[in-house]
Design a protein around this motif. Structure first.
Motif, PDB file in Angstrom:
ATOM      1  N   PRO A  46       0.816  -1.224   0.000  1.00 58.72           N
ATOM      2  CA  PRO A  46       0.000   0.000   0.000  1.00 58.72           C
ATOM      3  C   PRO A  46       0.849   1.273   0.000  1.00 58.72           C
ATOM      4  O   PRO A  46       0.481   2.266  -0.632  1.00 58.72           O
ATOM      5  CB  PRO A  46      -0.797  -0.112   1.301  1.00 58.72           C
ATOM      6  CG  PRO A  46      -0.853  -1.571   1.588  1.00 58.72           C
ATOM      7  CD  PRO A  46       0.454  -2.123   1.099  1.00 58.72           C
ATOM      8  N   LEU A  52       3.718   1.630  -1.427  1.00 58.66           N
ATOM      9  CA  LEU A  52       4.140   1.748  -2.820  1.00 58.66           C
ATOM     10  C   LEU A  52       3.002   2.329  -3.652  1.00 58.66           C
ATOM     11  O   LEU A  52       3.220   3.170  -4.534  1.00 58.66           O
ATOM     12  CB  LEU A  52       4.499   0.341  -3.328  1.00 58.66           C
ATOM     13  CG  LEU A  52       5.561   0.162  -4.394  1.00 58.66           C
ATOM     14  CD1 LEU A  52       6.831   0.890  -4.055  1.00 58.66           C
ATOM     15  CD2 LEU A  52       5.842  -1.342  -4.553  1.00 58.66           C
ATOM     16  N   GLY A  53       1.791   1.883  -3.350  1.00 61.73           N
ATOM     17  CA  GLY A  53       0.619   2.392  -4.062  1.00 61.73           C
ATOM     18  C   GLY A  53       0.439   3.882  -3.831  1.00 61.73           C
ATOM     19  O   GLY A  53       0.183   4.644  -4.771  1.00 61.73           O
ATOM     20  N   PHE A  62       2.981   5.779  -5.775  1.00 65.43           N
ATOM     21  CA  PHE A  62       2.608   5.777  -7.190  1.00 65.43           C
ATOM     22  C   PHE A  62       1.564   6.847  -7.471  1.00 65.43           C
ATOM     23  O   PHE A  62       1.665   7.612  -8.419  1.00 65.43           O
ATOM     24  CB  PHE A  62       2.070   4.395  -7.560  1.00 65.43           C
ATOM     25  CG  PHE A  62       1.695   4.251  -8.998  1.00 65.43           C
ATOM     26  CD1 PHE A  62       2.622   3.809  -9.932  1.00 65.43           C
ATOM     27  CD2 PHE A  62       0.410   4.547  -9.424  1.00 65.43           C
ATOM     28  CE1 PHE A  62       2.267   3.670 -11.261  1.00 65.43           C
ATOM     29  CE2 PHE A  62       0.055   4.411 -10.750  1.00 65.43           C
ATOM     30  CZ  PHE A  62       0.981   3.969 -11.679  1.00 65.43           C
ATOM     31  N   ARG A  63       0.580   6.893  -6.610  1.00 65.28           N
ATOM     32  CA  ARG A  63      -0.514   7.833  -6.795  1.00 65.28           C
ATOM     33  C   ARG A  63      -0.017   9.276  -6.726  1.00 65.28           C
ATOM     34  O   ARG A  63      -0.508  10.156  -7.420  1.00 65.28           O
ATOM     35  CB  ARG A  63      -1.582   7.573  -5.728  1.00 65.28           C
ATOM     36  CG  ARG A  63      -2.770   8.494  -5.809  1.00 65.28           C
ATOM     37  CD  ARG A  63      -3.907   8.008  -4.936  1.00 65.28           C
ATOM     38  NE  ARG A  63      -4.669   6.950  -5.563  1.00 65.28           N
ATOM     39  CZ  ARG A  63      -5.133   5.870  -4.950  1.00 65.28           C
ATOM     40  NH1 ARG A  63      -4.868   5.688  -3.670  1.00 65.28           N
ATOM     41  NH2 ARG A  63      -5.823   4.967  -5.609  1.00 65.28           N
ATOM     42  N   VAL A 106       4.661  -3.829  -9.812  1.00 70.65           N
ATOM     43  CA  VAL A 106       4.888  -3.567  -8.392  1.00 70.65           C
ATOM     44  C   VAL A 106       6.392  -3.641  -8.123  1.00 70.65           C
ATOM     45  O   VAL A 106       6.994  -2.690  -7.653  1.00 70.65           O
ATOM     46  CB  VAL A 106       4.130  -4.579  -7.505  1.00 70.65           C
ATOM     47  CG1 VAL A 106       4.458  -4.365  -6.038  1.00 70.65           C
ATOM     48  CG2 VAL A 106       2.635  -4.457  -7.737  1.00 70.65           C
ATOM     49  N   PRO A 146      -3.253   1.336  -7.129  1.00 73.64           N
ATOM     50  CA  PRO A 146      -3.211   2.302  -8.231  1.00 73.64           C
ATOM     51  C   PRO A 146      -2.325   1.868  -9.393  1.00 73.64           C
ATOM     52  O   PRO A 146      -2.618   2.169 -10.545  1.00 73.64           O
ATOM     53  CB  PRO A 146      -2.693   3.576  -7.572  1.00 73.64           C
ATOM     54  CG  PRO A 146      -2.216   3.194  -6.224  1.00 73.64           C
ATOM     55  CD  PRO A 146      -2.898   1.933  -5.842  1.00 73.64           C
ATOM     56  N   MET A 147      -1.257   1.127  -9.121  1.00 75.09           N
ATOM     57  CA  MET A 147      -0.393   0.724 -10.240  1.00 75.09           C
ATOM     58  C   MET A 147      -0.951  -0.496 -10.942  1.00 75.09           C
ATOM     59  O   MET A 147      -0.408  -0.927 -11.967  1.00 75.09           O
ATOM     60  CB  MET A 147       1.050   0.463  -9.778  1.00 75.09           C
ATOM     61  CG  MET A 147       1.194  -0.517  -8.663  1.00 75.09           C
ATOM     62  SD  MET A 147       0.826   0.277  -7.064  1.00 75.09           S
ATOM     63  CE  MET A 147       1.892  -0.678  -5.975  1.00 75.09           C
TER      64      MET A 147
END
Lengths: 341, 341
Positions: free
Chosen positions: A264, A266-267, A270-271, A296, B294-295
């Motif tokens: 999460p 990492l998510g 990314f966002r 990922v 998101p990715m």
DNA sequence: ATGAAAGCGCTAACAC
DNA sequence: GTGTTAGCGCTTTCAT
């Protein structure tokens, strides 16, 4: 609720039915089933034929009242943890070969619930228990270990005397991560967790924290030590991550106690358009399948769950066979490098 | 293996211990525990005090021999399926409220193994069974349903008479996906699966296939119907996906029977530099947590697992309470649109 | 309202 | 080598 008024009255085939059918005594049937000593081939054949013919299966419940159930209990922390499938598979591979069945209880990472589930498995007359990533305190476990053979996986109670523990070397794993960061020239390396070491020192996360601290000091980075301690929760924590990542003193590298939080995070990065690893390097723990996805590409420490599972099942069997002295095994973790570092 | 020579001889507190301590009969204790009719307040108090004092817990195994175990069995297809946690949680929320315990068996998506596990749960004297995404044939289930109340989730045996089925409307879910593709102007829409409809027509994937076929025809796209049928396997299938994606007649849009395949497919596309959705649109089924990253941003059909779980537990209780006529419930799936479509 | 006693299906001593 | 039998810890009539 539930009066059980239904008539599932299909009269069950019991050991007696078989005995009558085969024209032998109940004890004879019992002996055949348990491969006990002292049965002639002729008798065995008759009994086996009847068992086959009648489709007889012994009642585990009844067995449990006198002897063994040939069933092992496995307590899992939760059902959606990437750490579990590998372990479970490892356990199963050896129990199946030994002719044992497995029944699983699913905990909720709360000590009291888990204690109830352990009691439930004892009350169900399991022959032994494997507790995976349980949070139960050491002395409580000693208490249960007096009632039933127990092996614990993913919990470092190294001074336990009544049960065995099987783990990957979490401190070492953490040290590997720090070393890898340092090798790449990182200095500003934070550790992210959601556990208080004082509350559960034996849990994996505090162990990893310890490994992180030692390794940072050993690398001469004592000044850069930084623990990001989130409130403990299973809920998605976008808020927390957003705040962390947009803060002015965002760390340059983050070692997450588990992929459960690393992914999460990492998510969130990314966002926010934060480039990984150019702007932020991340490493997780558990090497979950998601980490391996190319979009990922999370570096993560692999514990070799199947190996842990096999070892724990073997330890349990040897304990059930009479071993009294506790075994505390640690295996070597391995850092899998991907794009995030 | 495992002689059970250990001396876990901590003499258990039994119903007799309690009776003696409280100065009442065994029957009295039993009645108090089951809230049976005909116990005075005075007696109840004495007994409850003793139970508390001695830390007494009834033996589930012994209970199972005469009455009910207050334990429900849940059979899960596997342990790493994103479809399961939600369902499990839904089941648990209602069983816990009703004072029932749950024991889980983990299958391997093989009918024979699953049958063995069902038998094991019967032999353990569970009061009822919930089978999640089991592959067992309908008539085999009818057989077991004569022995124990059964509810099936994620398997469309709508003509079953001895047990209930709870599902999301897989055909409708598939139709929603096709419709969404069509609305965006796609015509070249393939369906990807790893199941043969002839082998297991009641499984979710063949149902989705059916929904896909109908919807394609209804949209006047019969000529564009295309089923990509992979060999059935749990192993990673990078090879298959690579081949599919680099083939000259790569479809423009793919509807995957499950996120289990959609996510790796997305990964393969990412690795090949195929842009999603510009070059290839993908939609999955089950709305797993990974899809929401998101990715990843995979559009997927949500089944509302917790709802399915609650419904199935409620159905099981009502069946245990004596309902004889089978119930076959379908709930509405919902397409969650993300970047991949 | 309470208790005595008969099983439930099996295992394990013990007798034959 | 085979059978008899006494429980295991409960639930459940059926007396009292």
């Amino acid at each position: 609720m539930a009066d059980g008024a239904s008539d599932h009255t299909q009269s069950r085939v019991t050991i007696r039915t078989v005995a009558t059918d085969a024209g032998v005594s109940v004890a004879a049937v019992s002996k055949v089933m348990r491969n006990a000593y002292g049965v002639s081939d002729a008798l065995r054949q008759k009994v086996e034929a009847s068992i086959e013919k009648l489709g007889y299966r012994p009642s585990v419940a009844a067995r449990g009242m006198r002897g063994r159930t040939f069933t092992l209990g496995v307590l899992l922390v939760g059902i959606d943890n990437p750490f579990l499938p590998g372990i479970y598979q490892g356990i199963e591979s050896v129990t199946e070969a030994a002719g044992y069945k497995i029944m699983v209880c699913v905990g909720a990472a709360r000590a009291q619930t888990e204690a109830q589930l352990i009691e439930q498995m004892i009350d169900n007359r399991m022959d032994g228990l494997i507790l995976v990533a349980s949070q139960i305190a050491g002395d409580t476990l000693e208490h249960y270990a007096r009632q039933i053979p127990i092996v614990v996986v993913g919990h470092h109670e190294t001074s336990a005397v009544g049960y065995d523990t099987i783990n990957n070397d979490d401190q070492r794993g953490a040290a590997r991560v720090v070393q890898a960061f340092v090798d790449q020239g990182y200095r500003d390396i934070a550790f992210l967790t959601q556990f208080e070491p004082d509350d559960h020192p034996a849990d994996v996360s505090p162990q990893r924290e310890l490994g992180y601290l030692d390794a940072m000091r050993a690398a001469g980075l004592a000044d850069h030590i930084r623990i990001l301690r989130l409130p403990q929760s299973n809920a998605p924590r976008e808020q927390d991550f957003h705040q962390l990542l947009t803060s002015p003193d965002r760390p340059r590298a983050v070692f997450c106690w588990s992929d459960l939080d690393a992914i999460p995070l990492l998510g969130a990065a990314f966002r926010l358009g934060i480039r990984v690893p150019q702007d932020l390097a991340i490493v997780g723990y558990d090497n979950s399948p998601v980490a391996a996805l190319p979009m990922v590409a999370l570096s993560s420490v692999d514990q070799d769950g199947p190996h842990l599972g096999r070892l724990s099942a073997e330890a349990l069997f040897s304990r059930m066979n009479g071993r009294k002295v506790a075994e505390h095994i640690q295996i070597e973790p391995r850092l899998i490098k991907r794009g995030s570092l």
